[in-house]
Design an enzyme around this catalytic site. Sequence first.
Site, PDB file in Angstrom:
ATOM      1  N   LEU A  82       0.821  -1.214   0.000  1.00 45.60           N
ATOM      2  CA  LEU A  82       0.000   0.000   0.000  1.00 45.60           C
ATOM      3  C   LEU A  82       0.856   1.265   0.000  1.00 45.60           C
ATOM      4  O   LEU A  82       1.870   1.343   0.686  1.00 45.60           O
ATOM      5  CB  LEU A  82      -0.930   0.000   1.229  1.00 45.60           C
ATOM      6  CG  LEU A  82      -1.901  -1.176   1.315  1.00 45.60           C
ATOM      7  CD1 LEU A  82      -2.772  -1.051   2.569  1.00 45.60           C
ATOM      8  CD2 LEU A  82      -2.784  -1.284   0.076  1.00 45.60           C
TER       9      LEU A  82
ATOM     10  N   HIS B 210      -3.306   4.223  -2.641  1.00 44.13           N
ATOM     11  CA  HIS B 210      -4.292   3.364  -1.966  1.00 44.13           C
ATOM     12  C   HIS B 210      -4.907   4.101  -0.785  1.00 44.13           C
ATOM     13  O   HIS B 210      -6.112   4.005  -0.530  1.00 44.13           O
ATOM     14  CB  HIS B 210      -3.629   2.085  -1.441  1.00 44.13           C
ATOM     15  CG  HIS B 210      -3.010   1.214  -2.494  1.00 44.13           C
ATOM     16  ND1 HIS B 210      -1.658   1.007  -2.568  1.00 44.13           N
ATOM     17  CD2 HIS B 210      -3.554   0.490  -3.497  1.00 44.13           C
ATOM     18  CE1 HIS B 210      -1.383   0.180  -3.574  1.00 44.13           C
ATOM     19  NE2 HIS B 210      -2.522  -0.145  -4.158  1.00 44.13           N
TER      20      HIS B 210
ATOM     21  N   LYS C 241      -6.294   6.002 -12.038  1.00 45.41           N
ATOM     22  CA  LYS C 241      -5.006   5.602 -12.610  1.00 45.41           C
ATOM     23  C   LYS C 241      -5.176   4.368 -13.498  1.00 45.41           C
ATOM     24  O   LYS C 241      -4.564   4.252 -14.555  1.00 45.41           O
ATOM     25  CB  LYS C 241      -4.037   5.306 -11.458  1.00 45.41           C
ATOM     26  CG  LYS C 241      -2.907   4.384 -11.781  1.00 45.41           C
ATOM     27  CD  LYS C 241      -1.613   5.098 -11.666  1.00 45.41           C
ATOM     28  CE  LYS C 241      -0.426   4.319 -12.153  1.00 45.41           C
ATOM     29  NZ  LYS C 241      -0.535   2.895 -12.262  1.00 45.41           N
TER      30      LYS C 241
ATOM     31  N   GLN D  72      -9.696  -0.401 -16.207  1.00 44.43           N
ATOM     32  CA  GLN D  72     -10.259  -1.249 -15.145  1.00 44.43           C
ATOM     33  C   GLN D  72     -11.494  -0.589 -14.532  1.00 44.43           C
ATOM     34  O   GLN D  72     -12.537  -1.229 -14.342  1.00 44.43           O
ATOM     35  CB  GLN D  72      -9.193  -1.464 -14.075  1.00 44.43           C
ATOM     36  CG  GLN D  72      -9.709  -2.060 -12.777  1.00 44.43           C
ATOM     37  CD  GLN D  72      -8.575  -2.368 -11.812  1.00 44.43           C
ATOM     38  OE1 GLN D  72      -7.902  -3.377 -11.982  1.00 44.43           O
ATOM     39  NE2 GLN D  72      -8.365  -1.538 -10.818  1.00 44.43           N
TER      40      GLN D  72
ATOM     41  N   VAL E  58      -3.074   9.785  -7.357  1.00 43.94           N
ATOM     42  CA  VAL E  58      -2.122  10.453  -6.461  1.00 43.94           C
ATOM     43  C   VAL E  58      -0.736  10.331  -7.087  1.00 43.94           C
ATOM     44  O   VAL E  58      -0.349   9.255  -7.555  1.00 43.94           O
ATOM     45  CB  VAL E  58      -2.146   9.806  -5.059  1.00 43.94           C
ATOM     46  CG1 VAL E  58      -1.111  10.460  -4.146  1.00 43.94           C
ATOM     47  CG2 VAL E  58      -3.546   9.919  -4.451  1.00 43.94           C
TER      48      VAL E  58
ATOM     49  N   ARG F 100       4.447  -0.862  -8.495  1.00 44.76           N
ATOM     50  CA  ARG F 100       5.529  -1.325  -9.374  1.00 44.76           C
ATOM     51  C   ARG F 100       6.677  -0.317  -9.461  1.00 44.76           C
ATOM     52  O   ARG F 100       7.727  -0.649 -10.016  1.00 44.76           O
ATOM     53  CB  ARG F 100       4.991  -1.637 -10.773  1.00 44.76           C
ATOM     54  CG  ARG F 100       4.138  -2.906 -10.792  1.00 44.76           C
ATOM     55  CD  ARG F 100       3.804  -3.352 -12.220  1.00 44.76           C
ATOM     56  NE  ARG F 100       3.253  -4.692 -12.249  1.00 44.76           N
ATOM     57  CZ  ARG F 100       1.958  -4.984 -12.351  1.00 44.76           C
ATOM     58  NH1 ARG F 100       1.060  -4.021 -12.410  1.00 44.76           N
ATOM     59  NH2 ARG F 100       1.545  -6.243 -12.370  1.00 44.76           N
TER      60      ARG F 100
HETATM   61  P1  AMP Z   1      -3.573  -2.186  -7.010  1.00 42.28           P
HETATM   62  O1  AMP Z   1      -3.129  -2.537  -5.638  1.00 42.28           O
HETATM   63  O2  AMP Z   1      -2.491  -1.688  -7.895  1.00 42.28           O
HETATM   64  O3  AMP Z   1      -4.453  -3.245  -7.635  1.00 42.28           O
HETATM   65  O4  AMP Z   1      -4.519  -0.918  -6.818  1.00 42.28           O
HETATM   66  C1  AMP Z   1      -5.634  -0.952  -5.981  1.00 42.28           C
HETATM   67  C2  AMP Z   1      -6.468   0.278  -6.234  1.00 42.28           C
HETATM   68  O5  AMP Z   1      -5.697   1.449  -5.971  1.00 42.28           O
HETATM   69  C3  AMP Z   1      -6.950   0.376  -7.684  1.00 42.28           C
HETATM   70  O6  AMP Z   1      -8.288   0.840  -7.694  1.00 42.28           O
HETATM   71  C4  AMP Z   1      -6.001   1.379  -8.263  1.00 42.28           C
HETATM   72  O7  AMP Z   1      -6.545   2.086  -9.366  1.00 42.28           O
HETATM   73  C5  AMP Z   1      -5.777   2.304  -7.089  1.00 42.28           C
HETATM   74  N1  AMP Z   1      -4.533   3.060  -7.251  1.00 42.28           N
HETATM   75  C6  AMP Z   1      -3.309   2.565  -7.585  1.00 42.28           C
HETATM   76  N2  AMP Z   1      -2.419   3.574  -7.702  1.00 42.28           N
HETATM   77  C7  AMP Z   1      -3.093   4.718  -7.461  1.00 42.28           C
HETATM   78  C8  AMP Z   1      -2.724   6.095  -7.438  1.00 42.28           C
HETATM   79  N3  AMP Z   1      -1.488   6.502  -7.688  1.00 42.28           N
HETATM   80  N4  AMP Z   1      -3.690   7.011  -7.143  1.00 42.28           N
HETATM   81  C9  AMP Z   1      -4.959   6.610  -6.871  1.00 42.28           C
HETATM   82  N5  AMP Z   1      -5.354   5.325  -6.877  1.00 42.28           N
HETATM   83  C10 AMP Z   1      -4.448   4.397  -7.174  1.00 42.28           C
END
Ligand code: AMP
Length: 257
Positions: A14, A18, A130, A134, A157, A168
């Site tokens: 996180l 997140h 972002k 999806q 963000v 990543r």
């Molecule tokens: P992930 O853990 O990458 O599957 O992301 C979980 C959630 O967090 C997804 O809805 C992503 O779109 C969101 N998320 C990932 N990076 C960001 C970011 N930089 N700003 C806002 N939401 C994000």
Amino acid sequence: MDGSVGFVPTMGALHRGHLSLIRRSVEENDHTVVSVFVNPAQFLPGEDLEAYPRREEADAKICEIAGVDVLFMPEISSMYGSDEVKLKAPEYLGYILEGNRRPGHFDGVVRVVMKLFGLVGPKRAYFGKKDAQQLVILQKMVNDLFLPVEIVPVDTVREEDGLALSSRNVYLTPEERRRALSISRSLKSASRLIMAGEYDCAKIAEHMLGIMRDIDVEYVRIVDRSFRPLERVEIQNSIILVAARVGKTRLIDNLWI
Ligand code: AMP
């Protein structure tokens, strides 16, 4: 649980991106559930499933401090069985752009999110802009299947220098990270061009490619909110999408116009 449940599905590691989803959910709901599940169904063979960063203890701490009521970290074996009823992503939206580069990825996403919605029963679920494709696919899933869930989109963000936060990003060397900045710079520059009256998508894309010449761009595409390609930018109805490889790391970013 009595009262409204807000839900934030994640793959963990996180970061502040997140956290912005989590904060929004804590604000808007009586209870917040966060899931951390590195979903094998959305990784293609050869992708970074094994290497994907896992930081369960730190994630638990962040959730506790943020006021999360339930942190759900299921085992793979409790999420998937054999010969399952399977949901598939839409044929167009699920197989263009990200879906074209990663065929089957969005099938894995809708499969797991549907299961998680079934388990958690949220009133609202929070997703980042972002991951634009999806987000649009999940909004469509909720509409098409008449699910009693509101999908809440949350702004991207970024680091102070513009890089969109992503789990990543830890793969990037300092030199790659510096080159990766051209992605957000190109998006910012595109938005300035549009504000100055340039609506021609081909010209905007060409300008962006010039800025990203030191990285391996997979695509730059300007689409409407249904992901249909546009020739001219439509204000309030366009998304500029970028996917690029910097070294071995694949990054995506976008700008909602
Ligand atoms: P992930 O853990 O990458 O599957 O992301 C979980 C959630 O967090 C997804 O809805 C992503 O779109 C969101 N998320 C990932 N990076 C960001 C970011 N930089 N700003 C806002 N939401 C994000």
